[in-house]
Scaffold this motif. Sequence first.
Motif, PDB file in Angstrom:
ATOM      1  N   ARG B  94      -4.595   1.211   5.130  1.00  0.00           N
ATOM      2  CA  ARG B  94      -5.471   1.408   4.012  1.00  0.00           C
ATOM      3  C   ARG B  94      -4.706   2.459   3.033  1.00  0.00           C
ATOM      4  O   ARG B  94      -5.086   2.334   1.911  1.00  0.00           O
ATOM      5  CB  ARG B  94      -6.793   1.954   4.615  1.00  0.00           C
ATOM      6  CG  ARG B  94      -8.014   1.897   3.726  1.00  0.00           C
ATOM      7  CD  ARG B  94      -9.193   2.646   4.401  1.00  0.00           C
ATOM      8  NE  ARG B  94      -9.721   1.349   5.245  1.00  0.00           N
ATOM      9  CZ  ARG B  94     -10.499   1.525   6.256  1.00  0.00           C
ATOM     10  NH1 ARG B  94     -10.745   2.947   6.762  1.00  0.00           N
ATOM     11  NH2 ARG B  94     -10.917   0.552   7.394  1.00  0.00           N
ATOM     12  N   ARG B  95      -4.043   3.428   3.705  1.00  0.00           N
ATOM     13  CA  ARG B  95      -3.348   4.527   2.837  1.00  0.00           C
ATOM     14  C   ARG B  95      -2.295   3.632   2.105  1.00  0.00           C
ATOM     15  O   ARG B  95      -2.255   4.040   0.782  1.00  0.00           O
ATOM     16  CB  ARG B  95      -2.682   5.530   3.799  1.00  0.00           C
ATOM     17  CG  ARG B  95      -3.596   6.449   4.459  1.00  0.00           C
ATOM     18  CD  ARG B  95      -2.649   7.636   4.861  1.00  0.00           C
ATOM     19  NE  ARG B  95      -1.718   7.362   5.718  1.00  0.00           N
ATOM     20  CZ  ARG B  95      -1.837   7.112   7.157  1.00  0.00           C
ATOM     21  NH1 ARG B  95      -3.058   7.446   7.505  1.00  0.00           N
ATOM     22  NH2 ARG B  95      -0.877   6.795   7.897  1.00  0.00           N
ATOM     23  N   ASN B  96      -1.651   2.750   2.684  1.00  0.00           N
ATOM     24  CA  ASN B  96      -0.479   2.127   1.851  1.00  0.00           C
ATOM     25  C   ASN B  96      -1.212   1.394   0.622  1.00  0.00           C
ATOM     26  O   ASN B  96      -0.711   1.321  -0.327  1.00  0.00           O
ATOM     27  CB  ASN B  96       0.286   1.036   2.954  1.00  0.00           C
ATOM     28  CG  ASN B  96       0.933   1.752   3.601  1.00  0.00           C
ATOM     29  OD1 ASN B  96       1.294   3.165   3.596  1.00  0.00           O
ATOM     30  ND2 ASN B  96       1.541   1.033   4.599  1.00  0.00           N
ATOM     31  N   LYS B  97      -2.461   0.783   0.927  1.00  0.00           N
ATOM     32  CA  LYS B  97      -2.932  -0.170  -0.070  1.00  0.00           C
ATOM     33  C   LYS B  97      -3.389   0.945  -1.055  1.00  0.00           C
ATOM     34  O   LYS B  97      -3.254   0.546  -2.339  1.00  0.00           O
ATOM     35  CB  LYS B  97      -4.435  -0.895   0.573  1.00  0.00           C
ATOM     36  CG  LYS B  97      -4.917  -1.631  -0.165  1.00  0.00           C
ATOM     37  CD  LYS B  97      -6.110  -2.434   0.550  1.00  0.00           C
ATOM     38  CE  LYS B  97      -7.023  -3.322  -0.579  1.00  0.00           C
ATOM     39  NZ  LYS B  97      -8.287  -3.522   0.044  1.00  0.00           N
ATOM     40  N   LYS B  98      -4.139   1.963  -0.970  1.00  0.00           N
ATOM     41  CA  LYS B  98      -4.349   2.769  -1.888  1.00  0.00           C
ATOM     42  C   LYS B  98      -3.327   3.209  -2.679  1.00  0.00           C
ATOM     43  O   LYS B  98      -3.240   3.448  -3.962  1.00  0.00           O
ATOM     44  CB  LYS B  98      -5.176   4.239  -1.155  1.00  0.00           C
ATOM     45  CG  LYS B  98      -6.577   4.068  -1.068  1.00  0.00           C
ATOM     46  CD  LYS B  98      -7.143   5.332  -0.827  1.00  0.00           C
ATOM     47  CE  LYS B  98      -8.693   5.303  -0.518  1.00  0.00           C
ATOM     48  NZ  LYS B  98      -9.092   5.634   0.601  1.00  0.00           N
TER      49      LYS B  98
END
Lengths: 183, 202
Positions: B94-98
């Motif tokens: 999720r962090r990478n996606k953001k």
Amino acid sequence: MATIRDCKKIQGLLSEYVDGALPTDQTWEVDLHIASCAVCAQAAQELSRTANLLRELPKWEPSVNFEAILAKRLADDALKPRPETWFSSLADIGGRFTKWWTLPSLRPALAVGIAAVVIGPFALILSRPANLNVSTIEGNRNPITRVTPKAASDTTSLDQLLREHSAYSSSETLGDPAALVSL
Amino acid sequence: MTFARSLNLTQSDTALISRCQKADIAAFNEIVGRYKGRIYNYLYRMTGNAEDAEDLTQETFVRMYTGIASFRADATLSTWLFRIAGNLCVDSFRRNKKARELTRSLDAPLPGDDENHFVTQDIPDMSQAPETVFARKELAGQIQQALQKLPPKLRSSVVLHDIEGLAYEEIAIAEGIPLGTVKSRIFNARVALRDHLKPYLQ
Ligand SMILES: [Zn+2]
């Protein structure tokens, strides 16, 4: 003669079939079907080979420094400033402990001590620095309780993810076995 | 000491956990030694990246250590560790996606670790020239790429089952999902992987 409906039903069982996870009667049913259905027989073989490819993948290992880095991370974590609840409960314990805990000159020694305990032989546990750190960690009960809500939020994030994926969940049923047939 | 060590190796996970709950560092050390390989391998297959796998494996044991008091007997130690690792993975994706969304105008999106990345997108057609693909990349690399194409939920179930050897029931506990969902995820993952890896299944 096998019908398309038979094939759909059988192919829904194939993944478990290749795992040997089906009950005897269903295993029989699949055996019987694939003996006379080349399409399902090939699908079973391909699923089985796919699983084998995964099983035979090389196993990766963490770096040789893994324990040393982990020990440092745990030590850093133990020395990290805590949220208010931590500080207030720390204050309850008494100034002497607080002073000892936060004394900067003790920090490297503490980190090294924890590192020694985590990566060292068991004999170290009985030595003095080891005991110091065991009690340190025992005194560290507050961070332990502090982390409990975090564990709960981990679960929440998983639930949330599952909800976000509800769009995908339509294919959570055994997919479209037709995908298996169209070879 | 050799004797103590060999005695220790035979100790059950349950015994190690209760020692660990009493802040016994040797027990924690023992648990790390016992599970770091499996957790790392799971995270490597999930992230496809040694650096992320190492970092998340470290974090898994930090969380295990700090959360040991909340360990409940309804899970085994391994399912609990895989659960922590899986949750960390979800957070990391999720962090990478953001981060990717922030730089989307600069960079083309990377395939693979996007949660919403569907299995049918951006799949190289390997059926065209399997020999050249073989020459270019090792089979293991192809399998890892195929894994990266799966949605993380499917990837996690199939990695836990086919690579880590967890039973369906253990995966249900580790992922907190019904048994039927585990089975369908493994089925769907294998069908998708089979489609990607067809040239290597002959
Ligand atoms: Zn058939």
